[in-house]
Write a protein that holds these residues in place. Structure first.
Motif, PDB file in Angstrom:
ATOM      1  N   ILE A 182     -11.998   1.564  12.301  1.00  0.00           N
ATOM      2  CA  ILE A 182     -10.878   1.975  13.157  1.00  0.00           C
ATOM      3  C   ILE A 182     -11.289   1.934  14.626  1.00  0.00           C
ATOM      4  CG2 ILE A 182      -9.415   3.944  13.793  1.00  0.00           C
ATOM      5  CD1 ILE A 182      -9.411   4.705  10.794  1.00  0.00           C
ATOM      6  N   ASP A 183     -12.496   2.410  14.919  1.00  0.00           N
ATOM      7  CA  ASP A 183     -12.984   2.414  16.302  1.00  0.00           C
ATOM      8  C   ASP A 183     -13.121   0.996  16.857  1.00  0.00           C
ATOM      9  OD1 ASP A 183     -13.097   5.161  16.200  1.00  0.00           O
ATOM     10  OD2 ASP A 183     -15.267   5.260  15.867  1.00  0.00           O
ATOM     11  N   LEU A 184     -13.348   0.025  15.987  1.00  0.00           N
ATOM     12  CA  LEU A 184     -13.428  -1.366  16.423  1.00  0.00           C
ATOM     13  C   LEU A 184     -12.046  -1.956  16.716  1.00  0.00           C
ATOM     14  CD1 LEU A 184     -16.159  -2.753  13.989  1.00  0.00           C
ATOM     15  CD2 LEU A 184     -16.364  -2.508  16.477  1.00  0.00           C
ATOM     16  N   GLY A 185     -10.991  -1.241  16.286  1.00  0.00           N
ATOM     17  CA  GLY A 185      -9.634  -1.707  16.550  1.00  0.00           C
ATOM     18  C   GLY A 185      -8.887  -2.195  15.329  1.00  0.00           C
ATOM     19  N   HIS A 186      -9.460  -2.059  14.146  1.00  0.00           N
ATOM     20  CA  HIS A 186      -8.786  -2.530  12.935  1.00  0.00           C
ATOM     21  C   HIS A 186      -7.672  -1.562  12.526  1.00  0.00           C
ATOM     22  CE1 HIS A 186     -11.562  -5.836  12.090  1.00  0.00           C
ATOM     23  NE2 HIS A 186     -12.516  -5.035  12.530  1.00  0.00           N
ATOM     24  N   ARG A 187      -6.543  -2.132  12.098  1.00  0.00           N
ATOM     25  CA  ARG A 187      -5.416  -1.340  11.637  1.00  0.00           C
ATOM     26  C   ARG A 187      -4.963  -1.772  10.236  1.00  0.00           C
ATOM     27  NH1 ARG A 187      -7.430   1.028  14.874  1.00  0.00           N
ATOM     28  NH2 ARG A 187      -6.638   1.971  16.802  1.00  0.00           N
ATOM     29  N   ARG A 188      -5.493  -2.864   9.752  1.00  0.00           N
ATOM     30  CA  ARG A 188      -5.220  -3.308   8.379  1.00  0.00           C
ATOM     31  C   ARG A 188      -6.552  -3.325   7.623  1.00  0.00           C
ATOM     32  NH1 ARG A 188      -2.365  -7.471  11.059  1.00  0.00           N
ATOM     33  NH2 ARG A 188      -3.655  -9.093  10.075  1.00  0.00           N
ATOM     34  N   ILE A 189      -6.831  -2.210   6.968  1.00  0.00           N
ATOM     35  CA  ILE A 189      -8.140  -2.005   6.331  1.00  0.00           C
ATOM     36  C   ILE A 189      -7.927  -1.805   4.833  1.00  0.00           C
ATOM     37  CG2 ILE A 189     -10.230  -0.588   6.282  1.00  0.00           C
ATOM     38  CD1 ILE A 189      -9.455   0.363   9.136  1.00  0.00           C
ATOM     39  N   ALA A 190      -8.574  -2.624   4.031  1.00  0.00           N
ATOM     40  CA  ALA A 190      -8.474  -2.511   2.569  1.00  0.00           C
ATOM     41  C   ALA A 190      -9.714  -1.797   2.017  1.00  0.00           C
ATOM     42  CB  ALA A 190      -8.349  -3.891   1.945  1.00  0.00           C
ATOM     43  N   HIS A 191      -9.560  -1.264   0.813  1.00  0.00           N
ATOM     44  CA  HIS A 191     -10.691  -0.629   0.118  1.00  0.00           C
ATOM     45  C   HIS A 191     -10.853  -1.257  -1.263  1.00  0.00           C
ATOM     46  CE1 HIS A 191     -13.598   2.121  -1.430  1.00  0.00           C
ATOM     47  NE2 HIS A 191     -12.758   2.728  -2.246  1.00  0.00           N
ATOM     48  N   ILE A 192     -12.064  -1.743  -1.548  1.00  0.00           N
ATOM     49  CA  ILE A 192     -12.397  -2.212  -2.901  1.00  0.00           C
ATOM     50  C   ILE A 192     -13.260  -1.132  -3.529  1.00  0.00           C
ATOM     51  CG2 ILE A 192     -13.411  -4.015  -4.303  1.00  0.00           C
ATOM     52  CD1 ILE A 192     -13.037  -5.959  -2.037  1.00  0.00           C
ATOM     53  N   GLY A 193     -12.704  -0.421  -4.504  1.00  0.00           N
ATOM     54  CA  GLY A 193     -13.372   0.732  -5.080  1.00  0.00           C
ATOM     55  C   GLY A 193     -14.098   0.429  -6.372  1.00  0.00           C
ATOM     56  N   GLY A 194     -14.864   1.423  -6.818  1.00  0.00           N
ATOM     57  CA  GLY A 194     -15.574   1.337  -8.085  1.00  0.00           C
ATOM     58  C   GLY A 194     -14.777   1.954  -9.217  1.00  0.00           C
ATOM     59  N   PRO A 195     -15.395   2.120 -10.386  1.00  0.00           N
ATOM     60  CA  PRO A 195     -14.684   2.643 -11.565  1.00  0.00           C
ATOM     61  C   PRO A 195     -14.089   4.024 -11.308  1.00  0.00           C
ATOM     62  CG  PRO A 195     -16.841   1.751 -12.168  1.00  0.00           C
ATOM     63  CD  PRO A 195     -16.809   1.804 -10.672  1.00  0.00           C
ATOM     64  N   VAL A 196     -12.828   4.187 -11.638  1.00  0.00           N
ATOM     65  CA  VAL A 196     -12.135   5.445 -11.326  1.00  0.00           C
ATOM     66  C   VAL A 196     -12.642   6.616 -12.165  1.00  0.00           C
ATOM     67  CG1 VAL A 196     -10.049   4.315 -10.513  1.00  0.00           C
ATOM     68  CG2 VAL A 196     -10.275   4.848 -12.956  1.00  0.00           C
ATOM     69  N   ASP A 197     -13.396   6.335 -13.243  1.00  0.00           N
ATOM     70  CA  ASP A 197     -13.908   7.425 -14.064  1.00  0.00           C
ATOM     71  C   ASP A 197     -15.228   7.986 -13.528  1.00  0.00           C
ATOM     72  OD1 ASP A 197     -15.413   5.205 -14.651  1.00  0.00           O
ATOM     73  OD2 ASP A 197     -15.490   5.548 -16.817  1.00  0.00           O
ATOM     74  N   GLN A 198     -15.726   7.441 -12.412  1.00  0.00           N
ATOM     75  CA  GLN A 198     -16.959   7.935 -11.807  1.00  0.00           C
ATOM     76  C   GLN A 198     -16.639   8.740 -10.561  1.00  0.00           C
ATOM     77  OE1 GLN A 198     -20.232   5.252 -11.284  1.00  0.00           O
ATOM     78  NE2 GLN A 198     -19.883   4.222 -13.243  1.00  0.00           N
ATOM     79  N   ALA A 199     -17.180   9.972 -10.510  1.00  0.00           N
ATOM     80  CA  ALA A 199     -16.904  10.855  -9.376  1.00  0.00           C
ATOM     81  C   ALA A 199     -17.318  10.222  -8.055  1.00  0.00           C
ATOM     82  CB  ALA A 199     -17.631  12.188  -9.575  1.00  0.00           C
ATOM     83  N   MET A 200     -18.419   9.469  -8.053  1.00  0.00           N
ATOM     84  CA  MET A 200     -18.892   8.826  -6.836  1.00  0.00           C
ATOM     85  C   MET A 200     -17.848   7.859  -6.291  1.00  0.00           C
ATOM     86  SD  MET A 200     -22.484   6.808  -6.277  1.00  0.00           S
ATOM     87  CE  MET A 200     -22.180   5.667  -7.644  1.00  0.00           C
ATOM     88  N   ALA A 201     -17.252   7.055  -7.169  1.00  0.00           N
ATOM     89  CA  ALA A 201     -16.222   6.106  -6.752  1.00  0.00           C
ATOM     90  C   ALA A 201     -14.981   6.839  -6.254  1.00  0.00           C
ATOM     91  CB  ALA A 201     -15.863   5.181  -7.911  1.00  0.00           C
ATOM     92  N   ARG A 202     -14.613   7.915  -6.933  1.00  0.00           N
ATOM     93  CA  ARG A 202     -13.430   8.683  -6.512  1.00  0.00           C
ATOM     94  C   ARG A 202     -13.663   9.327  -5.154  1.00  0.00           C
ATOM     95  NH1 ARG A 202     -13.700  10.425 -11.922  1.00  0.00           N
ATOM     96  NH2 ARG A 202     -14.373  12.520 -11.278  1.00  0.00           N
ATOM     97  N   ASP A 203     -14.858   9.857  -4.923  1.00  0.00           N
ATOM     98  CA  ASP A 203     -15.152  10.493  -3.635  1.00  0.00           C
ATOM     99  C   ASP A 203     -15.096   9.474  -2.494  1.00  0.00           C
ATOM    100  OD1 ASP A 203     -15.451  12.950  -4.769  1.00  0.00           O
ATOM    101  OD2 ASP A 203     -17.638  12.991  -4.690  1.00  0.00           O
ATOM    102  N   ARG A 204     -15.627   8.283  -2.726  1.00  0.00           N
ATOM    103  CA  ARG A 204     -15.610   7.268  -1.670  1.00  0.00           C
ATOM    104  C   ARG A 204     -14.181   6.794  -1.399  1.00  0.00           C
ATOM    105  NH1 ARG A 204     -21.368   4.066  -3.115  1.00  0.00           N
ATOM    106  NH2 ARG A 204     -22.618   5.983  -2.944  1.00  0.00           N
ATOM    107  N   ALA A 205     -13.372   6.714  -2.451  1.00  0.00           N
ATOM    108  CA  ALA A 205     -11.963   6.362  -2.266  1.00  0.00           C
ATOM    109  C   ALA A 205     -11.217   7.474  -1.526  1.00  0.00           C
ATOM    110  CB  ALA A 205     -11.311   6.097  -3.621  1.00  0.00           C
ATOM    111  N   ASP A 206     -11.552   8.739  -1.829  1.00  0.00           N
ATOM    112  CA  ASP A 206     -10.916   9.865  -1.134  1.00  0.00           C
ATOM    113  C   ASP A 206     -11.273   9.854   0.352  1.00  0.00           C
ATOM    114  OD1 ASP A 206      -9.747  10.721  -3.451  1.00  0.00           O
ATOM    115  OD2 ASP A 206     -11.172  12.355  -3.824  1.00  0.00           O
ATOM    116  N   GLY A 207     -12.535   9.564   0.662  1.00  0.00           N
ATOM    117  CA  GLY A 207     -12.941   9.490   2.058  1.00  0.00           C
ATOM    118  C   GLY A 207     -12.176   8.410   2.804  1.00  0.00           C
ATOM    119  N   PHE A 208     -11.966   7.267   2.140  1.00  0.00           N
ATOM    120  CA  PHE A 208     -11.153   6.186   2.718  1.00  0.00           C
ATOM    121  C   PHE A 208      -9.733   6.672   2.996  1.00  0.00           C
ATOM    122  CE2 PHE A 208      -7.951   2.919   1.867  1.00  0.00           C
ATOM    123  CZ  PHE A 208      -8.303   1.926   2.784  1.00  0.00           C
ATOM    124  N   ALA A 209      -9.090   7.260   1.975  1.00  0.00           N
ATOM    125  CA  ALA A 209      -7.697   7.682   2.101  1.00  0.00           C
ATOM    126  C   ALA A 209      -7.530   8.747   3.187  1.00  0.00           C
ATOM    127  CB  ALA A 209      -7.190   8.202   0.763  1.00  0.00           C
TER     128      ALA A 209
END
Length: 344
Positions: A182-209
């Motif tokens: 965002i600081d670089l100026g991006h406004r269209r940012i996608a997230h490629i996440g890991g398996p939804v049954d892993q807490a680590m993947a869910r936490d990283r997706a939550d941080g993105f959201a």
């Protein structure tokens, strides 16, 4: 004996009394340092650890202590042989040797049944304790909370089982990654996440959201897709994202393996990495450093995570019950795969 005959090592085995003699301390002091490190000073523990390593002293793991039934062996259970888990195991092995233990890697393949086989092996005294690096089924662990062996959870957040957690702040790391874009100026940012049954993947997706929402970015322009923590998954999902209109100008990948797969798809599409599209990963693995250009990523001390897990496990084996959880910090490592978005 000919030159081609195998050489037999006739050097006598180093015994505990040899270590004690070299240090000028009693055998009981060395024994306490190796079996109950909390009972000796940090200085003594370091001296014993250094001398046992220098003299190549190894305890006899086949001869169990008849009173404690201790094996002097520990298990580190990992879901795969990815570079991330090998680095954590490297730290675990270093600390285990220092404390007079042997450590074995147990591969679960993210299979909850295999996890519980290894847990039961510890309960049957085939090892003294286990470090579980992520889990395939957190609910199943919680159900057998009262019948767990001496255990430490590492890397992933495992709640409601009453064991020490040695982890990283995945949410904070993900926020730092997305905020950098965002600081670089991006406004269209996608997230490629890991398996939804892993807490680590869910936490990283939550941080993105959370970071996307705090910046007031349009959710439609910030899509999320999920797959596996692998190069193949990253490549396939990135190819799908490149068909969107408007196309994202930046991607936050849930780990470095996904990120490198995404970079392969981007290069195949003849796009300029860090100019036409930016990519940031998570874990700071060597594979990202070797890529051209080197991968921008979120790093943390993987070796120290393994060491910390073993220290906590050995303390638990010794009977300590008030061990605090540990959360290691993350750091933003800016390299060549992120830059300002191209003018449109």
């Amino acid at each position: 004996m000919s030159d081609d005959d195998p050489q037999i090592d006739t050097k006598p085995l180093v015994r505990m009394r040899d270590v004690a003699r070299a240090l000028g301390v009693s055998v009981s002091t060395v024994s306490r340092a190796l079996s109950q490190p909390r009972l000796v000073s940090v200085e003594t523990l370091d001296r014993v650890g250094e001398m046992t390593s220098r003299m190549k002293y190894r305890p006899n793991l086949a001869a169990r202590d008849l009173r404690t039934r201790a094996t002097r062996a520990l298990l580190v259970a990992v879901p795969s042989f990815s570079p991330l888990f090998l680095e954590i195991f490297r730290g675990a092995e270093q600390e285990a040797v220092k404390l007079g233990y042997s450590v074995l890697m147990a591969h679960t393949g993210s299979d909850a049944d295999r996890e519980h086989v290894f847990l039961d092996q510890v309960l049957s005294q085939q090892a003294d304790g286990i470090v579980l690096v992520t889990t395939g089924d957190q609910d199943r662990l919680a159900k057998r909370r009262t019948s767990l062996p001496v255990m430490v959870a590492a890397l992933d957040r495992i709640s409601d089982i009453g064991v020490p957690n040695m982890r990283i702040d995945n949410i904070a790391g993900a926020r730092a990654a997305v905020q950098h874009l965002i600081d670089l100026g991006h406004r269209r940012i996608a997230h490629i996440g890991g398996p939804v049954d892993q807490a680590m993947a869910r936490d990283r997706a939550d941080g993105f959201a959370q970071t996307i929402a705090a910046a007031g970015l349009e959710p439609w322009h910030c899509p999320r897709v999920t797959g596996e923590f692998s190069l193949a998954s990253g490549e396939a999902l990135m190819a799908r994202l490149l068909t969107r209109y408007p196309r994202p100008t930046a991607v936050f990948a849930a780990n470095d393996e996904i990120a490198v797969g995404a970079l392969q798809a981007i290069k195949r599409d003849n796009m300029r990495i860090g100019e036409d599209i930016s990519v940031i990963g998570f874990d700071d693995l060597r594979i990202g450093m070797l890529y051209d250009p080197p991968l921008t990523t979120i790093g943390f001390d993987k070796v120290e995570l393994g060491r910390s897990a073993i220290r906590a496990l050995v303390a638990s084996i010794a009977g300590q019950t008030d061990l605090p959880d540990l959360t290691l910090p993350t750091s933003l490592e800016i390299r060549g795969t992120t830059g300002r978005p191209a003018a449109e």
